[in-house]
Design a protein around this motif. Sequence first.
Motif, PDB file in Angstrom:
ATOM      1  N   ASN A  30     -61.801  29.118  -0.473  1.00  0.00           N
ATOM      2  CA  ASN A  30     -63.057  29.856  -0.392  1.00  0.00           C
ATOM      3  C   ASN A  30     -62.952  31.283  -0.922  1.00  0.00           C
ATOM      4  N   GLU A  31     -61.771  31.904  -0.767  1.00  0.00           N
ATOM      5  CA  GLU A  31     -61.569  33.277  -1.240  1.00  0.00           C
ATOM      6  C   GLU A  31     -60.287  33.357  -2.082  1.00  0.00           C
ATOM      7  N   PRO A  32     -60.245  32.663  -3.206  1.00  0.00           N
ATOM      8  CA  PRO A  32     -58.996  32.608  -3.976  1.00  0.00           C
ATOM      9  C   PRO A  32     -58.500  33.974  -4.431  1.00  0.00           C
ATOM     10  N   GLU A  33     -59.428  34.856  -4.776  1.00  0.00           N
ATOM     11  CA  GLU A  33     -59.005  36.176  -5.266  1.00  0.00           C
ATOM     12  C   GLU A  33     -58.410  37.007  -4.138  1.00  0.00           C
ATOM     13  N   ASN A  34     -59.103  37.069  -3.013  1.00  0.00           N
ATOM     14  CA  ASN A  34     -58.582  37.825  -1.864  1.00  0.00           C
ATOM     15  C   ASN A  34     -57.283  37.217  -1.340  1.00  0.00           C
ATOM     16  N   TYR A  35     -57.198  35.897  -1.392  1.00  0.00           N
ATOM     17  CA  TYR A  35     -55.969  35.227  -0.958  1.00  0.00           C
ATOM     18  C   TYR A  35     -54.790  35.641  -1.839  1.00  0.00           C
ATOM     19  N   LEU A  36     -55.009  35.655  -3.160  1.00  0.00           N
ATOM     20  CA  LEU A  36     -53.951  36.048  -4.086  1.00  0.00           C
ATOM     21  C   LEU A  36     -53.551  37.503  -3.874  1.00  0.00           C
ATOM     22  N   PHE A  37     -54.524  38.373  -3.673  1.00  0.00           N
ATOM     23  CA  PHE A  37     -54.212  39.789  -3.457  1.00  0.00           C
ATOM     24  C   PHE A  37     -53.445  39.979  -2.147  1.00  0.00           C
ATOM     25  N   THR A  38     -53.768  39.160  -1.144  1.00  0.00           N
ATOM     26  CA  THR A  38     -53.036  39.240   0.119  1.00  0.00           C
ATOM     27  C   THR A  38     -51.590  38.777  -0.059  1.00  0.00           C
ATOM     28  N   ILE A  39     -51.386  37.787  -0.930  1.00  0.00           N
ATOM     29  CA  ILE A  39     -50.024  37.341  -1.253  1.00  0.00           C
ATOM     30  C   ILE A  39     -49.230  38.483  -1.880  1.00  0.00           C
ATOM     31  N   PHE A  40     -49.862  39.216  -2.818  1.00  0.00           N
ATOM     32  CA  PHE A  40     -49.193  40.370  -3.427  1.00  0.00           C
ATOM     33  C   PHE A  40     -48.865  41.425  -2.374  1.00  0.00           C
ATOM     34  N   THR A  41     -49.797  41.639  -1.455  1.00  0.00           N
ATOM     35  CA  THR A  41     -49.582  42.636  -0.404  1.00  0.00           C
ATOM     36  C   THR A  41     -48.444  42.224   0.519  1.00  0.00           C
ATOM     37  N   ALA A  42     -48.357  40.919   0.809  1.00  0.00           N
ATOM     38  CA  ALA A  42     -47.245  40.417   1.627  1.00  0.00           C
ATOM     39  C   ALA A  42     -45.917  40.676   0.932  1.00  0.00           C
ATOM     40  N   ALA A  43     -45.881  40.507  -0.399  1.00  0.00           N
ATOM     41  CA  ALA A  43     -44.657  40.804  -1.156  1.00  0.00           C
ATOM     42  C   ALA A  43     -44.298  42.286  -1.044  1.00  0.00           C
ATOM     43  N   PHE A  44     -45.305  43.152  -1.053  1.00  0.00           N
ATOM     44  CA  PHE A  44     -45.058  44.590  -0.898  1.00  0.00           C
ATOM     45  C   PHE A  44     -44.444  44.890   0.462  1.00  0.00           C
ATOM     46  N   PHE A  45     -45.014  44.321   1.524  1.00  0.00           N
ATOM     47  CA  PHE A  45     -44.470  44.567   2.865  1.00  0.00           C
ATOM     48  C   PHE A  45     -43.079  43.944   3.025  1.00  0.00           C
TER      49      PHE A  45
END
Length: 649
Positions: A149-164
């Motif tokens: 439902n939110e592929p873009e936000n999901y992908l950005f959250t994946i990037f953020t998880a990599a940052f953390f």
Amino acid sequence: MGTIMEEQKKPTVNLSQHSSFMSSLKTQLKETFFPDDPFRHFAGLPPRRRAWFVLSYFAPILQWAPNYKPSFFAYDLLAGITITSLAIPQGISYAKLANIPPVIGLYSSFTPPLVYAVFGSSNNLAVGTAAAVSLLLSSSIRDTVSPENEPENYLFTIFTAAFFSGMFQLALGIFRLGILVDFLSRSAITGYMAGAAMIIILQQLKGLLGLQHFTSKTDVVSVVEAVFQNRHEWKWQSAILGLCFIIILVATRRLKEKIPRLFWVNAISPLLVIIMGGVLAFVVKGKDHGIPIVGELKKGLNPISLSQLQFKSPYLSAALQAGLVAGFTALAEGIAVGRSFGLLKNEQTDGNKEMIAFGLMNIVGSFTSCYVTTGPFSKSAVNYHAGCRTPMSNVIMALCMMLVLLFLAPLFKYTPLVALSAIIVVAMLGLIELHEIRHLFKVDKFDFCVCISAVLGVVFANIEVGLLLSVGLSIIRAMLHMARPTTCRLGNVAGTELYLDMKNYPDSTTFPGFLILQLGSPIYFVNASYLRERITRWVEDEENCTKEKGQDLHYIIFDMGGVAAIDNTGIGMLFEVHRMLGKKMIQMAITNPRGQVVEKLMAAGFIDVVGKEWIFLSIQDAVSGCNFALEEGNKRNGKQEDLGKSYSE
């Protein structure tokens, strides 16, 4: 008793040493955070030379690059090209496992390996995505952000998880907290990886059967239920093709095991499967005949994703939680793999350097459209067997991946999803180490329970539960060892000066009126009460035994060579034991106390209470001294006894 030591004329325990609080604190902090003493070779060097060594310590490329030999390049080139052939199918496969665009998996094999080549300390580790981490990220984040439902936000959250993940790993490395990873025991890792592999294999039924609908949960009950609830979507074409791919991949693995020099056949087999599957899907138009394909892959290098990181609710909490767990898991896998292959080459892998390298590569990766990366076993094994010499093999892989991204990425659009599922299934079979689980059951039942708890936690709950269960049980076991330390009664091995555990050496000799006990662990508040009760039982049992023989217990000797440290509660316990023994007219003697322990016993006044003359260097000295004192006491009392069994020099 002062004349006893004079007559024996033997070295005595140094009771005069004293260290200041700051000196002791400095030593403890150094041993905790710098056990390898990394800067010990820098003393006496000129400031400029010292600065260079410090810089090269944190950037190992400055150590191996100046000494790089042309003869190394052929090996690193072969290794780099070989692991690229594995990185392409794995990158696409594991990206699909994380529910992100397949090209992200290719991006993650370009930037992070370059960063690791600069800061990594292992010559054998090959950097890339990992199946367990991919599944963990997906299962942790999709409850908050839906990839459908939110592929873009999901992908950005994946990037953020990599940052953390990177920030967490970097912090652990900078503050030298590698000790935390040590709480993840080998048995816990074995069980966790086996459980994750089982779940990942079951999840590939979606691709193998060509299903359109599936569950977002990872437990085995939900996965099996989803497979059978959607059985009307099963596609026999996809299942047959998947079975053929699995047979090919398993056959190449068996070939490698029988003929090790043909390891490269197994290494390139996933790429061959993707090429064969892509050609077949293109020729027969597989998308129209029950064989779903990957779809369009954009050509070009990693786009910058710094501005896409999510630091607002609800994405922040999901990324933070997933990042910490994924970062810890990636560290445990990467460091364990690096150390394992390092041992085979007699090379040292610095855990804290690895944490810094992993942290930096994931931070930089999060800025360049990558998700969490580590040093997966499969890719590192290929790198090792290909004969890699330095981290240059990671640079070669990154350059090869750059060419793929620039020119070849669109060619993979026809890759069948069933081919990716087959690759993942066969890769995961290697993570279920049944021989290791059997070995744990044979050698250590508690380690076996830790392993199985991780498996069951992952399979029937989720990856986080399995990880927490295994780590929790490992910590409980460590605490039990601290709270219930081993204390044993010692006896003299005939014809020697050795005093060993009487359970292991039942024929060893004991002496009438003597009880020799070994305290084999630090004495802390967690075990002081247990040790007091255990010593009391030893004394009571010995008194009952000696009374049956018409004798009395005169001396108890504590071997404290294994007591590395003691706290105030432990000292209080020793005072209580001394008072208890005093009421029974039993003299306490101490042998071989360590310097740190002696300092605290001196400061607390315990040595003065016991008497300096009752502190001995060895058990034999203590037995000789006690025998001498017993003889002198009998003479003074006019009680000459035959002490034919007494032991003295």
